[in-house]
Design an enzyme around this catalytic site. Structure first.
Site, mmCIF file in Angstrom:
data_model
loop_
_atom_site.group_PDB
_atom_site.id
_atom_site.type_symbol
_atom_site.label_atom_id
_atom_site.label_comp_id
_atom_site.label_asym_id
_atom_site.label_seq_id
_atom_site.Cartn_x
_atom_site.Cartn_y
_atom_site.Cartn_z
ATOM 1 N N GLU B 52 48.641 49.283 45.287
ATOM 2 C CA GLU B 52 49.249 48.317 44.355
ATOM 3 C C GLU B 52 48.387 47.078 44.139
ATOM 4 O O GLU B 52 48.458 46.444 43.083
ATOM 5 C CB GLU B 52 50.648 47.922 44.826
ATOM 6 N N PHE B 114 66.510 49.485 53.743
ATOM 7 C CA PHE B 114 65.246 50.223 53.735
ATOM 8 C C PHE B 114 64.364 49.750 52.581
ATOM 9 O O PHE B 114 64.810 49.662 51.442
ATOM 10 C CB PHE B 114 65.536 51.728 53.599
ATOM 11 N N GLN B 115 63.123 49.422 52.903
ATOM 12 C CA GLN B 115 62.151 48.936 51.920
ATOM 13 C C GLN B 115 62.620 47.710 51.158
ATOM 14 O O GLN B 115 62.325 47.535 49.982
ATOM 15 C CB GLN B 115 61.718 50.056 50.974
ATOM 16 N N LYS B 164 67.741 48.310 42.007
ATOM 17 C CA LYS B 164 67.874 49.673 41.474
ATOM 18 C C LYS B 164 69.175 49.867 40.697
ATOM 19 O O LYS B 164 69.202 50.547 39.672
ATOM 20 C CB LYS B 164 67.787 50.682 42.619
ATOM 21 N N MET B 483 26.834 37.019 52.083
ATOM 22 C CA MET B 483 27.254 35.629 51.914
ATOM 23 C C MET B 483 27.673 35.026 53.257
ATOM 24 O O MET B 483 27.406 33.860 53.538
ATOM 25 C CB MET B 483 28.411 35.570 50.905
HETATM 26 C C1 LIG Z 1 31.495 33.037 46.644
HETATM 27 C C2 LIG Z 1 31.870 32.134 45.508
HETATM 28 C C3 LIG Z 1 31.008 31.137 45.097
HETATM 29 C C4 LIG Z 1 31.309 30.337 44.002
HETATM 30 N N1 LIG Z 1 30.372 29.441 43.561
HETATM 31 C C5 LIG Z 1 30.566 28.829 42.365
HETATM 32 C C6 LIG Z 1 29.533 28.040 41.767
HETATM 33 O O1 LIG Z 1 28.454 27.879 42.298
HETATM 34 N N2 LIG Z 1 29.782 27.483 40.553
HETATM 35 C C7 LIG Z 1 30.991 27.667 39.907
HETATM 36 O O2 LIG Z 1 31.131 27.186 38.776
HETATM 37 N N3 LIG Z 1 31.973 28.350 40.461
HETATM 38 C C8 LIG Z 1 31.798 28.961 41.662
HETATM 39 N N4 LIG Z 1 32.812 29.731 42.186
HETATM 40 C C9 LIG Z 1 34.106 29.797 41.480
HETATM 41 C C10 LIG Z 1 35.003 28.614 41.833
HETATM 42 O O3 LIG Z 1 35.602 28.863 43.080
HETATM 43 C C11 LIG Z 1 36.104 28.402 40.755
HETATM 44 O O4 LIG Z 1 36.845 29.583 40.580
HETATM 45 C C12 LIG Z 1 35.551 28.030 39.416
HETATM 46 O O5 LIG Z 1 34.540 27.071 39.533
HETATM 47 C C13 LIG Z 1 36.655 27.489 38.534
HETATM 48 O O6 LIG Z 1 36.288 27.570 37.207
HETATM 49 P P1 LIG Z 1 36.845 26.588 36.101
HETATM 50 O O7 LIG Z 1 36.681 25.176 36.529
HETATM 51 O O8 LIG Z 1 36.232 27.015 34.844
HETATM 52 O O9 LIG Z 1 38.415 26.768 36.120
HETATM 53 P P2 LIG Z 1 39.426 27.971 35.876
HETATM 54 O O10 LIG Z 1 39.925 28.396 37.201
HETATM 55 O O11 LIG Z 1 38.936 29.000 34.954
HETATM 56 O O12 LIG Z 1 40.593 27.118 35.228
HETATM 57 C C14 LIG Z 1 40.704 26.950 33.871
HETATM 58 C C15 LIG Z 1 41.189 25.558 33.501
HETATM 59 O O13 LIG Z 1 41.405 25.557 32.091
HETATM 60 C C16 LIG Z 1 42.740 25.236 31.798
HETATM 61 N N5 LIG Z 1 43.190 26.057 30.684
HETATM 62 C C17 LIG Z 1 43.615 27.341 30.703
HETATM 63 N N6 LIG Z 1 43.935 27.750 29.469
HETATM 64 C C18 LIG Z 1 43.718 26.700 28.650
HETATM 65 C C19 LIG Z 1 43.868 26.503 27.250
HETATM 66 N N7 LIG Z 1 44.299 27.477 26.425
HETATM 67 N N8 LIG Z 1 43.563 25.296 26.741
HETATM 68 C C20 LIG Z 1 43.135 24.282 27.559
HETATM 69 N N9 LIG Z 1 42.951 24.433 28.875
HETATM 70 C C21 LIG Z 1 43.240 25.617 29.415
HETATM 71 C C22 LIG Z 1 43.524 25.482 33.058
HETATM 72 O O14 LIG Z 1 44.667 24.655 33.091
HETATM 73 C C23 LIG Z 1 42.505 25.181 34.155
HETATM 74 O O15 LIG Z 1 42.514 23.808 34.484
HETATM 75 C C24 LIG Z 1 32.541 30.509 43.313
HETATM 76 C C25 LIG Z 1 33.432 31.473 43.759
HETATM 77 C C26 LIG Z 1 33.106 32.302 44.823
HETATM 78 C C27 LIG Z 1 34.079 33.369 45.233
HETATM 79 C C1 LIG Z 2 39.347 39.870 51.077
HETATM 80 C C2 LIG Z 2 38.257 38.992 51.568
HETATM 81 N N1 LIG Z 2 37.969 38.932 52.892
HETATM 82 C C3 LIG Z 2 36.960 38.141 53.328
HETATM 83 C C4 LIG Z 2 36.234 37.378 52.467
HETATM 84 C C5 LIG Z 2 35.116 36.473 52.980
HETATM 85 N N2 LIG Z 2 33.822 36.922 52.425
HETATM 86 C C6 LIG Z 2 33.249 36.335 51.362
HETATM 87 S S1 LIG Z 2 31.824 37.073 50.880
HETATM 88 C C7 LIG Z 2 31.930 38.204 52.127
HETATM 89 C C8 LIG Z 2 30.888 39.245 52.314
HETATM 90 C C9 LIG Z 2 30.728 40.175 51.174
HETATM 91 O O1 LIG Z 2 29.799 41.162 51.506
HETATM 92 P P1 LIG Z 2 29.243 42.163 50.407
HETATM 93 O O2 LIG Z 2 30.339 42.716 49.602
HETATM 94 O O3 LIG Z 2 28.341 43.152 51.051
HETATM 95 O O4 LIG Z 2 28.429 41.192 49.450
HETATM 96 P P2 LIG Z 2 27.023 40.448 49.692
HETATM 97 O O5 LIG Z 2 27.342 39.033 50.021
HETATM 98 O O6 LIG Z 2 26.299 41.141 50.792
HETATM 99 O O7 LIG Z 2 26.341 40.566 48.386
HETATM 100 C C10 LIG Z 2 33.072 37.970 52.901
HETATM 101 C C11 LIG Z 2 33.441 38.745 54.096
HETATM 102 C C12 LIG Z 2 36.584 37.461 51.106
HETATM 103 N N3 LIG Z 2 35.968 36.729 50.165
HETATM 104 N N4 LIG Z 2 37.572 38.287 50.678
#
Ligand SMILES: Cc1cc2nc3c(=O)[nH]c(=O)nc-3n(C[C@H](O)[C@H](O)[C@H](O)COP(=O)(O)OP(=O)(O)OC[C@H]3O[C@@H](n4cnc5c(N)ncnc54)[C@H](O)[C@@H]3O)c2cc1C
Ligand SMILES: Cc1ncc(C[n+]2csc(CCOP(=O)(O)OP(=O)(O)O)c2C)c(N)n1
Ligand SMILES: [Mg+2]
Lengths: 170, 586
Positions: B52, B114-115, B164, B483
């Site tokens: 799911e 259940f469930q 249900k 990472m």
């Molecule tokens: C491993 C990892 C590393 C990351 N590193 C980076 C990085 O280096 N740089 C980076 O940028 N991000 C990075 N991120 C992502 C980061 O965590 C955020 O998800 C991201 O920066 C958020 O993007 P955003 O500010 O565009 O907001 P979003 O989460 O896309 O939010 C959208 C915003 O727009 C508004 N909005 C929505 N619809 C409308 C509309 N119709 N009109 C007006 N406003 C609207 C919402 O209210 C909200 O405030 C990383 C994520 C991971 C998992």
């Molecule tokens: C569900 C979940 N568990 C743990 C993490 C923490 N986490 C972030 S990146 C990462 C490693 C990912 O490894 P891989 O998919 O091999 O990507 P790589 O960084 O090697 O490119 C982990 C464990 C996460 N982001 N999501």
């Protein structure tokens, strides 16, 4: 920008549906905001609306965020920050049970009189008093009665209303 | 007189009236009446996932790549609780989802039946709204309200829990327009006129402006991207994009500086740091962007355009807020600029561009290529080169590969990039690619994956097989949770606690066991031919790209640091060391 933490009274009109209070309270606990007091009751049985009064404290930035987050809850129709209104009324209700003491009886009645409190029950050497007042007065009232031995007390939490501006229902 | 129908039938009719053409789901006892109704009709296609969580991510991929609402159907208890990660993901990234869950019959609720799971209670903080329907007469109202809420204002997931017995009770259904919504909701989408005037004044005054655009532009639809393009071209200002905003403006455009933030480009982050005017459009000043808030772009005036007022002044204080839907706000801005015949003299900004171009010359994404080992960056550059004409839809898992994909691929159109940004959910990419492929059966859909992440929802290979979905899984296999290893190297004395991926499956054989094609590349020279082969194969492919195990992702702003303290490569030392405050950040 000020970092001063102040007290705020926020009043919201919500759909009186199951879970609505859980949404409000969950928002506060989930985001780490304070609730100092909370009171809620249905106020419009035709439109199924309840009014919630929350006293919270925080910096202006945090309270602005609290208000914005509350406004996002779907069952919230309208929100006002009462503390931002020019003038408002904010009162609490208290029930307090104290030991009846022959020696202090007169003093008890004096205090009750002074605070406009009334005695609701006088049984088994226990008195139950009720009083309505500002939170400050209620605290003073409790403090004065403490010397007689408080058995238990309960407070309603603040309810509040602005004086001039009308609280528009949507 | 309108004939009474069962709740289950009513639900299906509501979905049809909401123009739902596909739902992602998994059956169980508490939704059997609904599955029975699905069986009897032809308008809605049901995609049977294998977990799911994957149903929700698939719906997210579908939604993000089409702008439509993704729909999920699951049973009570474990079926419903399995959706929690997906719903939280959709909440964080503002993806419109409607999730229908079955529930034990109303008279048994609260009995630990259940469930039984209190899914409305569990998902209250991870949905935009949710309903437990206790009266069949309210069912249509709840469903139509759910669709309205999911897609209006800031989009998000809405769950409707249907016991249900409610599915079997009968009631009248008078169609979508005649059904009264059961919630009042009317988000503000039109901007205040004065704020538009202030906006125009402020951009007129600035000399070092920058557009900082995010996922909100994608949420607002392709029209918002077109208007944004017009505005950026008209002004000539530089533009940087968040991870969620990639493709809102073509990343190959001269005015695009690339992604910003923790793994953003040198030029983006320095331009953010030194600008005098920051124009934030549909982004939310996430901590991955700001780094240390007190040192974030200290000298700029800031404008924030967002539909959700709770995004304003949440982490960063701004000077002008404009609440509204981006396409409407941009339209008003462009109208006023045209009315005022505003021109933006190139010369006024030439010093600013000179600076930016100097930063660009650093070429911060350059890397040392190798003849023997496949560098992950090289693999993505080749993938980009060989697929960009096909305008592929890209999804990712989470980790280094995700950041490299953001850095090295080209995103010239909105809705072609699906990644888990806010929650960072490993296991997102494969099901999201599945949902994307369902929506775009003829297009090339690629999941850029890590070998660790892909195992989190690998069961969905079975779904790919069943529906013949030709998703291409491009694994950058570094044998590490790269990472995690990178942070351990940087912050924890290189003690690689539990980040090595032992006992990996043979991905080629794994692909074959699901009736897909498996490919493996170990040498840089293999890449081009095999990427072409991958594209040509009609069915699903797992391409195991064995990359340099030691490579790290740069640039990087270490946690707790500011934009001007970027590490550009493995030999960069962080001058101040990581602060204690920084160590506790994620
Ligand atoms: C491993 C990892 C590393 C990351 N590193 C980076 C990085 O280096 N740089 C980076 O940028 N991000 C990075 N991120 C992502 C980061 O965590 C955020 O998800 C991201 O920066 C958020 O993007 P955003 O500010 O565009 O907001 P979003 O989460 O896309 O939010 C959208 C915003 O727009 C508004 N909005 C929505 N619809 C409308 C509309 N119709 N009109 C007006 N406003 C609207 C919402 O209210 C909200 O405030 C990383 C994520 C991971 C998992
Ligand atoms: C569900 C979940 N568990 C743990 C993490 C923490 N986490 C972030 S990146 C990462 C490693 C990912 O490894 P891989 O998919 O091999 O990507 P790589 O960084 O090697 O490119 C982990 C464990 C996460 N982001 N999501
Ligand atoms: Mg890896």
């Amino acid at each position: 920008m000020t970092n001063k933490s102040d007290k705020y009274i926020i009043s919201i009109m919500v759909d009186n549906e199951p879970g609505v209070l859980a949404r409000v309270v969950g928002l506060f606990s989930g985001r780490g905001y304070n609730i100092e007091s909370l009171s809620v009751s249905e106020v419009d049985s035709d439109k199924f609306l309840s009014r919630v009064t929350i006293v919270t404290s925080g910096t202006k930035i945090i309270v602005d965020q609290i208000k914005a987050q509350l406004n996002k809850l779907i069952p919230v129709h309208n929100l006002i920050d009462i503390t931002q209104q020019e003038s408002f009324i904010a009162k609490e209700y208290i029930l307090i049970k104290i030991k009846k003491n022959q020696k202090n009886q007169k003093k008890t009645f004096d205090i009750a009189n002074k605070f406009n409190a009334s005695i609701l029950s006088d049984q088994n050497n226990e008195l139950i008093l009720e009083m309505v007042g500002t939170s400050l007065n209620i605290s003073k009232f409790i403090k004065l009665l403490r010397t007689f031995g408080i058995i238990e007390l309960t407070r309603s939490g603040l309810v509040s209303m602005p004086i001039d501006s009308s609280f528009i229902k949507k | 007189m309108i004939k009474k129908i069962t709740g289950a039938k009513l639900l299906v009719e509501c979905l049809i009236n909401e123009k739902v053409d596909v739902i992602f789901g998994y059956p169980g006892g508490a939704v059997l009446p609904i599955y029975d109704e699905l069986f009897k009709q032809k308008k809605i296609r049901h995609i049977l996932v294998r977990h799911e969580q994957a149903a929700v991510h698939a719906a997210e991929g579908y939604a993000r790549s089409t702008g439509k609402i993704g729909v999920v159907l699951v049973t009570s208890g474990p079926g419903a609780t399995n959706t929690v990660t997906g719903l939280t993901d959709a909440m964080m990234d503002s993806v419109p989802i409607v999730c229908i869950s079955g529930q034990v019959p109303t008279h048994m609720i609260g009995n630990d039946a259940f469930q039984e799971a209190d899914i409305v209670g569990i998902t209250r903080p991870c949905t935009k709204h949710n309903y437990l329907v206790k009266d069949v007469d309210n069912l249509a109202g709840a469903i139509h309200s759910a669709f309205f809420i999911a897609s209006n204002g800031r989009p998000g997931p809405v769950l409707v829990d249907i016991p249900k017995d409610i599915q079997t009770f009968r009631t009248n259904y008078e169609g979508k327009t005649n059904t009264k919504k059961i919630s009042y909701y009317s988000p503000q989408v039109d901007p205040n006129k004065d704020s538009i005037k202030f906006f125009v004044e402020m951009i007129g005054q600035s000399e070092k402006p920058i557009f900082y655009v995010g996922g909100g532009v994608i949420n607002s639809g392709p029209k918002a991207s077109r208007l944004l393009f017009e505005l950026i071209k008209k002004t000539g200002f530089p533009c940087t994009q968040t991870l969620m905003g990639l493709g809102a403006f073509p990343t190959s455009d001269q005015q695009a500086l690339g992604m910003l933030g923790m793994h953003g480009t040198y030029e983006s982050n320095l331009a953010m740091h030194q600008c005098d005017l920051m124009i934030c459009i549909g982004a939310r000043f996430d901590d991955r962007i700001t780094g240390k808030v007190s040192g974030f772009s200290p000298k700029s005036k800031k404008i924030h355009i967002d539909i959700d007022p709770s995004s304003f002044n949440k982490s960063v204080n701004v000077d002008l807020t404009i609440q509204g839907d981006i396409k409407k706000v941009l339209k008003e801005i462009l109208n006023l600029l045209n009315k005022k015949k505003m021109h933006f003299q190139k010369q006024k900004y030439s010093n600013w561009w000179k600076k930016i171009n100097k930063w660009r010359k650093k070429d911060c994404l350059a890397y040392k290529n190798s003849k023997k080992l496949i560098k992950p960056q090289y693999a993505l550059e080749r993938l980009n080169e060989l697929t960009k004409n096909l305008c592929p839809y890209i999804t990712t898992e989470v980790g280094q590969h995700q950041m490299w994909a953001a850095q090295y691929l080209t995103f010239n159109k909105p809705n072609h990039w699906m990644t888990s940004g806010g929650l960072g959910t490993m296991g997102y990419g494969l099901p999201a690619a599945m949902g994307t492929q369902i929506a775009h059966p003829k297009s090339l859909v690629i999941d850029v994956a890590g070998e660790a992440s892909i195992l989190m929802n690998i069961q969905e290979m079975s779904t790919l097989k069943q529906y013949r979905l030709p998703v291409k899984i491009f694994i950058l296999n570094n044998h590490y949770m790269g990472m995690v290893r990178q942070w351990q190297e940087l912050l924890h004395g290189n003690r690689l606690s539990e980040s090595y991926m032992e006992s990996l499956p043979d991905f080629v054989k794994l692909a074959e066991s699901f009736g897909a094609v498996g490919l493996r590349a170990t040498q840089p020279n293999d890449l081009d031919l095999m990427i072409k082969e991958m594209i040509e194969i009609k069915g699903p492919v797992i391409f195991d790209v064995c990359v340099d195990e030691t490579e790290n992702c740069f640039p990087m702003i270490p946690s707790g640091a500011t934009h001007d303290q970027m590490l550009l490569g493995p030999n960069d030392e962080f001058e101040d060391g990581i602060s204690e405050d920084g160590m506790v950040l994620v």
